[in-house]
Design a protein around this motif. Sequence first.
Motif, short mmCIF file in Angstrom:
data_model
loop_
_atom_site.label_atom_id
_atom_site.label_comp_id
_atom_site.label_asym_id
_atom_site.label_seq_id
_atom_site.Cartn_x
_atom_site.Cartn_y
_atom_site.Cartn_z
N CYS A 260 0.83 -1.20 0.00
CA CYS A 260 0.00 0.00 0.00
C CYS A 260 0.87 1.26 0.00
O CYS A 260 2.01 1.24 0.44
CB CYS A 260 -0.92 0.02 1.22
SG CYS A 260 -2.20 -1.24 1.20
N LEU A 261 0.28 2.36 -0.47
CA LEU A 261 0.93 3.66 -0.41
C LEU A 261 -0.06 4.66 0.16
O LEU A 261 -1.14 4.87 -0.40
CB LEU A 261 1.39 4.11 -1.80
CG LEU A 261 1.90 5.56 -1.89
CD1 LEU A 261 3.15 5.75 -1.02
CD2 LEU A 261 2.19 5.93 -3.34
N ILE A 262 0.29 5.24 1.31
CA ILE A 262 -0.51 6.31 1.90
C ILE A 262 0.33 7.57 1.77
O ILE A 262 1.39 7.69 2.37
CB ILE A 262 -0.85 6.01 3.37
CG1 ILE A 262 -1.59 4.68 3.47
CG2 ILE A 262 -1.70 7.13 3.95
CD1 ILE A 262 -1.89 4.26 4.89
N GLY A 263 -0.14 8.51 0.96
CA GLY A 263 0.66 9.66 0.60
C GLY A 263 0.90 10.62 1.74
O GLY A 263 0.34 10.50 2.84
N ALA A 264 1.75 11.61 1.47
CA ALA A 264 2.10 12.61 2.48
C ALA A 264 0.84 13.33 2.98
O ALA A 264 -0.02 13.72 2.19
CB ALA A 264 3.08 13.61 1.89
N ASN A 265 0.75 13.48 4.31
CA ASN A 265 -0.37 14.17 4.95
C ASN A 265 -1.72 13.53 4.67
O ASN A 265 -2.76 14.19 4.74
CB ASN A 265 -0.40 15.65 4.56
CG ASN A 265 0.86 16.37 4.99
OD1 ASN A 265 1.25 16.31 6.15
ND2 ASN A 265 1.53 17.02 4.05
N ALA A 266 -1.69 12.25 4.33
CA ALA A 266 -2.94 11.50 4.15
C ALA A 266 -3.20 10.71 5.42
O ALA A 266 -2.35 10.60 6.30
CB ALA A 266 -2.82 10.58 2.95
N GLY A 267 -4.40 10.13 5.51
CA GLY A 267 -4.72 9.34 6.69
C GLY A 267 -5.88 8.41 6.41
O GLY A 267 -6.65 8.60 5.46
N ILE A 268 -6.01 7.38 7.24
CA ILE A 268 -7.09 6.41 7.07
C ILE A 268 -7.76 6.12 8.40
O ILE A 268 -7.15 6.20 9.46
CB ILE A 268 -6.57 5.08 6.46
CG1 ILE A 268 -5.47 4.47 7.35
CG2 ILE A 268 -6.09 5.28 5.03
CD1 ILE A 268 -5.08 3.06 6.96
N GLY A 269 -9.05 5.78 8.31
CA GLY A 269 -9.80 5.31 9.47
C GLY A 269 -10.48 4.00 9.16
O GLY A 269 -11.41 3.59 9.85
N ILE A 270 -10.03 3.33 8.10
CA ILE A 270 -10.54 2.01 7.72
C ILE A 270 -9.35 1.10 7.41
O ILE A 270 -8.28 1.59 7.03
CB ILE A 270 -11.45 2.07 6.47
CG1 ILE A 270 -10.68 2.62 5.26
CG2 ILE A 270 -12.71 2.88 6.75
CD1 ILE A 270 -11.43 2.46 3.95
N PRO A 271 -9.51 -0.21 7.57
CA PRO A 271 -8.45 -1.12 7.11
C PRO A 271 -8.33 -1.06 5.59
O PRO A 271 -9.33 -0.88 4.89
CB PRO A 271 -8.94 -2.50 7.58
CG PRO A 271 -9.98 -2.23 8.61
CD PRO A 271 -10.61 -0.93 8.23
N LEU A 272 -7.11 -1.21 5.11
CA LEU A 272 -6.88 -1.25 3.67
C LEU A 272 -6.51 -2.65 3.24
O LEU A 272 -5.75 -3.34 3.92
CB LEU A 272 -5.74 -0.29 3.28
CG LEU A 272 -5.95 1.21 3.51
CD1 LEU A 272 -4.75 1.98 2.99
CD2 LEU A 272 -7.24 1.71 2.86
N GLY A 273 -7.02 -3.05 2.07
CA GLY A 273 -6.60 -4.31 1.48
C GLY A 273 -5.25 -4.16 0.81
O GLY A 273 -4.62 -3.08 0.86
N ASP A 274 -4.79 -5.20 0.17
CA ASP A 274 -3.49 -5.16 -0.50
C ASP A 274 -3.50 -4.18 -1.67
O ASP A 274 -4.52 -4.02 -2.36
CB ASP A 274 -3.11 -6.55 -1.02
CG ASP A 274 -2.90 -7.55 0.11
OD1 ASP A 274 -2.69 -7.11 1.25
OD2 ASP A 274 -2.96 -8.77 -0.17
N ARG A 275 -2.35 -3.53 -1.88
CA ARG A 275 -2.09 -2.68 -3.05
C ARG A 275 -3.07 -1.50 -3.16
O ARG A 275 -3.46 -1.11 -4.25
CB ARG A 275 -2.11 -3.51 -4.34
CG ARG A 275 -1.04 -4.61 -4.38
CD ARG A 275 -1.22 -5.52 -5.57
NE ARG A 275 -2.53 -6.17 -5.56
CZ ARG A 275 -2.82 -7.24 -4.83
NH1 ARG A 275 -1.90 -7.80 -4.05
NH2 ARG A 275 -4.03 -7.77 -4.88
N ASN A 276 -3.47 -0.95 -2.03
CA ASN A 276 -4.30 0.27 -2.02
C ASN A 276 -3.41 1.50 -2.06
O ASN A 276 -2.28 1.49 -1.56
CB ASN A 276 -5.17 0.33 -0.77
CG ASN A 276 -6.46 -0.48 -0.88
OD1 ASN A 276 -7.45 -0.12 -0.28
ND2 ASN A 276 -6.44 -1.57 -1.63
N THR A 277 -3.93 2.58 -2.65
CA THR A 277 -3.24 3.86 -2.66
C THR A 277 -4.20 4.94 -2.17
O THR A 277 -5.35 5.01 -2.62
CB THR A 277 -2.75 4.22 -4.08
OG1 THR A 277 -1.80 3.24 -4.52
CG2 THR A 277 -2.08 5.59 -4.08
N VAL A 278 -3.74 5.76 -1.24
CA VAL A 278 -4.49 6.94 -0.79
C VAL A 278 -3.64 8.15 -1.16
O VAL A 278 -2.51 8.28 -0.70
CB VAL A 278 -4.75 6.90 0.74
CG1 VAL A 278 -5.55 8.14 1.17
CG2 VAL A 278 -5.48 5.62 1.13
#
Length: 344
Positions: A260-278
């Motif tokens: 997965c890739l979570i970009g700069a200053n991004a955030g999550i409140g859910i689980p991510l599956g494989d190969r997700n990008t935010v």
Amino acid sequence: MSTSLFSLAFGVGTQNRQGTWLEVFYALPLLNPSAEIVAAVAPILGYTGGNQAIAFNTDLSSRLANALKGIDDAQAALLTRLAESHNPLVATLLAEDAALTSTPEAYLKLHLLSHRLVKPHGLSLAGVFPLLPNVAWTSQGAIDLGELAERQLEARLKGQFLEVFSVDKFPKMTDYVVPAGVRIADTARVRLGAYIGEGTTVMHEGFVNFNGGTEGPGMIEGRVSAGVFVGKGSDLGGGCSTMGTLSGGGNMVIKVGEGCLIGANAGIGIPLGDRNTVEAGLYVTAGTKVALLDDKNELVKVVKARELAGQPDLLFRRNSQTGAVECKSHKSAIELNEALHAHN
């Protein structure tokens, strides 16, 4: 008495002048120790069952070392070294993974995580905060805050300088364990109780809290909160934030899948599956309204982000013209929508 234990560890720690534990160092904690080990040490310690932290002296340490020779030579060697200690010793025995009742128990469970013996959310940490005293972490070790001013004066009178690195309930992990195969640019940003998988790099602005961590390999440039477990090959961009929860809190566990890739200053409140990008700067909370797009960028449906939790191969982005949060998949959004309905 049963000879089955959830965990056992022999430690050396620090107490304040009233005999209250401030911290404990366990060099070789054991998960599910053998019945032979338990049978050998229980009579010497006077252990009769349950979860207990039992203080012992250097003479008893030598007896324990002799009792474990030929059963567990590593533990025997450790106890031989502990017999030389000038600091207080403690044996912590956990019959079960239950709510915490003492500071030595709390430190043992944090060690189990950082030694990679248990993954985040694999332990009950209920009651951990009241059992961890707020401590001054200094160049002379852990100091009770009520004793700090006097210790600073004592150091000055001896021509020494007592440096206070932090005032916190949690120490940095690397003062207790450095897992194999990791890089940590700023060790103060990884707390004891973090799980840092082999091949993980934590960059200067990265932060990993207790009961969270990375499976590795991967790179952490942002924040991994308690309750977040990042899968292999993932990259958390600088300044990103994840909103995990404590074990046993009854809330959603935030797991980040592999690649997965979570970009700069991004955030999550859910689980991510494989190969997700935010994409950078985007927060995706459980209640975020997300527009599912097909391969022609046409709207298929609007769903709440929690409905996409754990799904693989997703791209979350914000429409620069409308501000709407959108989601595309390597397979079409129509197929994804059908898969979601089938799953529900």
